[in-house]
Design an enzyme around this catalytic site. Structure first.
Site, mmCIF file in Angstrom:
data_model
loop_
_atom_site.group_PDB
_atom_site.id
_atom_site.type_symbol
_atom_site.label_atom_id
_atom_site.label_comp_id
_atom_site.label_asym_id
_atom_site.label_seq_id
_atom_site.Cartn_x
_atom_site.Cartn_y
_atom_site.Cartn_z
ATOM 1 N N GLY A 183 72.626 36.027 30.897
ATOM 2 C CA GLY A 183 72.956 35.480 29.968
ATOM 3 C C GLY A 183 74.976 35.694 29.908
ATOM 4 O O GLY A 183 74.874 36.666 31.240
ATOM 5 N N HIS A 201 78.824 39.922 22.643
ATOM 6 C CA HIS A 201 80.433 39.799 23.255
ATOM 7 C C HIS A 201 81.482 38.918 22.089
ATOM 8 O O HIS A 201 82.964 39.312 22.693
ATOM 9 C CB HIS A 201 80.363 38.890 24.536
ATOM 10 C CG HIS A 201 80.125 40.445 25.927
ATOM 11 N ND1 HIS A 201 80.746 40.949 25.893
ATOM 12 C CD2 HIS A 201 78.351 39.752 26.525
ATOM 13 C CE1 HIS A 201 79.984 41.514 27.067
ATOM 14 N NE2 HIS A 201 78.823 40.974 27.099
ATOM 15 N N CYS A 254 75.394 44.507 32.351
ATOM 16 C CA CYS A 254 76.231 43.745 32.308
ATOM 17 C C CYS A 254 77.451 42.843 33.550
ATOM 18 O O CYS A 254 77.880 44.200 33.646
ATOM 19 C CB CYS A 254 77.242 43.998 31.169
ATOM 20 S SG CYS A 254 78.042 43.317 30.243
ATOM 21 N N LEU A 255 77.475 41.851 33.507
ATOM 22 C CA LEU A 255 77.951 41.116 34.180
ATOM 23 C C LEU A 255 79.534 42.473 34.550
ATOM 24 O O LEU A 255 80.275 41.898 35.923
ATOM 25 C CB LEU A 255 77.917 39.786 34.216
ATOM 26 C CG LEU A 255 76.589 38.990 34.981
ATOM 27 C CD1 LEU A 255 76.319 37.443 34.608
ATOM 28 C CD2 LEU A 255 75.703 39.859 36.242
ATOM 29 N N GLN A 276 83.246 36.301 29.036
ATOM 30 C CA GLN A 276 83.377 36.857 29.950
ATOM 31 C C GLN A 276 83.467 35.768 31.147
ATOM 32 O O GLN A 276 84.240 36.579 32.552
ATOM 33 C CB GLN A 276 81.950 36.897 30.512
ATOM 34 C CG GLN A 276 80.917 38.560 29.388
ATOM 35 C CD GLN A 276 79.460 38.914 30.192
ATOM 36 O OE1 GLN A 276 78.871 37.808 29.509
ATOM 37 N NE2 GLN A 276 79.594 39.223 30.633
ATOM 38 N N HIS A 327 73.120 41.127 22.792
ATOM 39 C CA HIS A 327 73.479 41.771 23.712
ATOM 40 C C HIS A 327 74.886 40.761 23.905
ATOM 41 O O HIS A 327 76.082 41.015 23.798
ATOM 42 C CB HIS A 327 72.802 41.702 25.364
ATOM 43 C CG HIS A 327 73.830 42.310 26.699
ATOM 44 N ND1 HIS A 327 73.527 43.258 26.703
ATOM 45 C CD2 HIS A 327 74.836 41.757 26.867
ATOM 46 C CE1 HIS A 327 74.293 43.211 28.151
ATOM 47 N NE2 HIS A 327 75.646 42.308 28.006
ATOM 48 N N GLU A 328 74.422 39.343 24.057
ATOM 49 C CA GLU A 328 75.882 38.569 24.385
ATOM 50 C C GLU A 328 76.270 37.988 22.799
ATOM 51 O O GLU A 328 77.386 37.758 23.176
ATOM 52 C CB GLU A 328 74.701 37.104 24.771
ATOM 53 C CG GLU A 328 74.416 36.681 25.803
ATOM 54 C CD GLU A 328 75.224 37.431 27.154
ATOM 55 O OE1 GLU A 328 76.370 37.272 27.032
ATOM 56 O OE2 GLU A 328 74.303 38.338 28.160
#
Ligand code: ZN
Length: 292
Positions: A158, A257, A211-212, A163, A253-254
């Site tokens: 995701g 953000h 997380c990226l 991000q 999670h996304e």
């Protein structure tokens, strides 16, 4: 890339360490152990040839697709990799790579680089409440395409717009296909614009998240098992769906953000305390605030 290949072939681990981006998943804080493992790889490998299949450059990103012809234990261990490099303080540094065994020229996928530079912890854009999307313009469609390419380049499940430096309410996921062992494969792409989450299940469950934007860190997070999402799809239609398990987890999670919330904010007090110095180290390293 050629110089990194030479450094591996000539067993110069210092060069590999120096040319690895501080946010790369391969970056290791323990440089002694890292150099030793590079050195072991060099010693156990016969380097036959580097074949560069493709090279592209765009602003501060570059990709190199190459086949590395090598032997290990007298058998062919060649692989093809699409490597991503980022310009960092005037130097091209290795960021990450997608791997395939053997010779795989089909890894050259598109004519241009569509990957976007990632935002890393603790950049302030990750803490902002993102703005709604008013219209699905051509620019938005292009951004979504680039977000999907970026997510895939990082083997992510995701990615939210913040991000990649856009503070707007969009995220993309690869729908997880759950397996019997509790893990998952990456399925089709799904795009969520202006999502609204509601009716979380009472039942919660814990699983390890990463997380990226916070590379190398994984921790268990407790979240509801199910969630309902109302969202605008890329074709402009408003949809309503209920998700469970890993899909629900990735969506939550996304969606966090979009509200400036990171998964590390949802950890237990003990985990937060344990992570504090590690996050400081990561932040200093990536933003070069400490000694590199
Ligand atoms: Zn994330």
């Amino acid at each position: 890339m050629r110089s990194r290949y030479s450094a591996y072939a000539l067993n110069i681990p210092e060069y590999i360490v120096e040319t690895t981006h501080p946010a790369s998943p391969q970056y290791t804080e323990n440089k002694f152990a890292w150099k030793r493992s590079i050195s072991q790889f060099s010693q156990n490998t016969t380097f036959q040839k580097l074949e560069v299949l493709d090279f592209k450059e765009k602003e501060n990103l570059a990709t190199v697709t190459f086949t590395c012809h090598i032997l290990q234990n007298n058998s062919d261990a060649s692989f093809t990799e699409k490597s991503y490099f980022e310009l960092y303080k005037g130097k091209w540094l290795y960021s990450r790579g997608l791997l395939k065994e053997g010779h795989a020229p089909n890894m050259i996928t598109s004519d241009e680089i569509k990957v976007l530079p990632l935002v890393y912890y603790d950049d302030q854009i990750l803490r902002k409440k993102a703005d709604p999307v008013h219209e699905i313009t051509l620019e938005i469609k292009k951004l979504v395409e680039e977000m999907v390419e970026t997510m895939d380049a990082c083997s992510g499940i995701g990615l939210a717009a913040a991000q990649v430096h856009y503070s707007i309410r969009i995220f993309v996921i690869r729908t997880p296909i759950e397996k019997e062992d509790g893990k998952f494969d990456l399925g089709d792409v799904k795009v969520f614009i202006n999502p609204l989450l509601s009716s979380p299940s009472e039942e919660n469950w814990k699983a390890s998240e990463g997380c990226l934007s916070i590379p190398t860190i994984r921790k268990e997070v407790e979240r509801p098992k199910e969630i309902t999402v109302e969202y605008t799809a890329l074709d402009g239609t408003r949809q309503r769906e209920r998700f469970s398990g890993w899909a629900a987890r990735v969506i939550m999670h996304e969606n966090d953000h979009l509200n400036g919330v990171l998964f590390i904010d949802r950890l237990s007090v003990e985990d937060k305390l344990e992570l504090k110095p590690i996050l400081k180290q990561l932040d200093d390293r990536i933003h070069d605030r400490g000694a590199l």
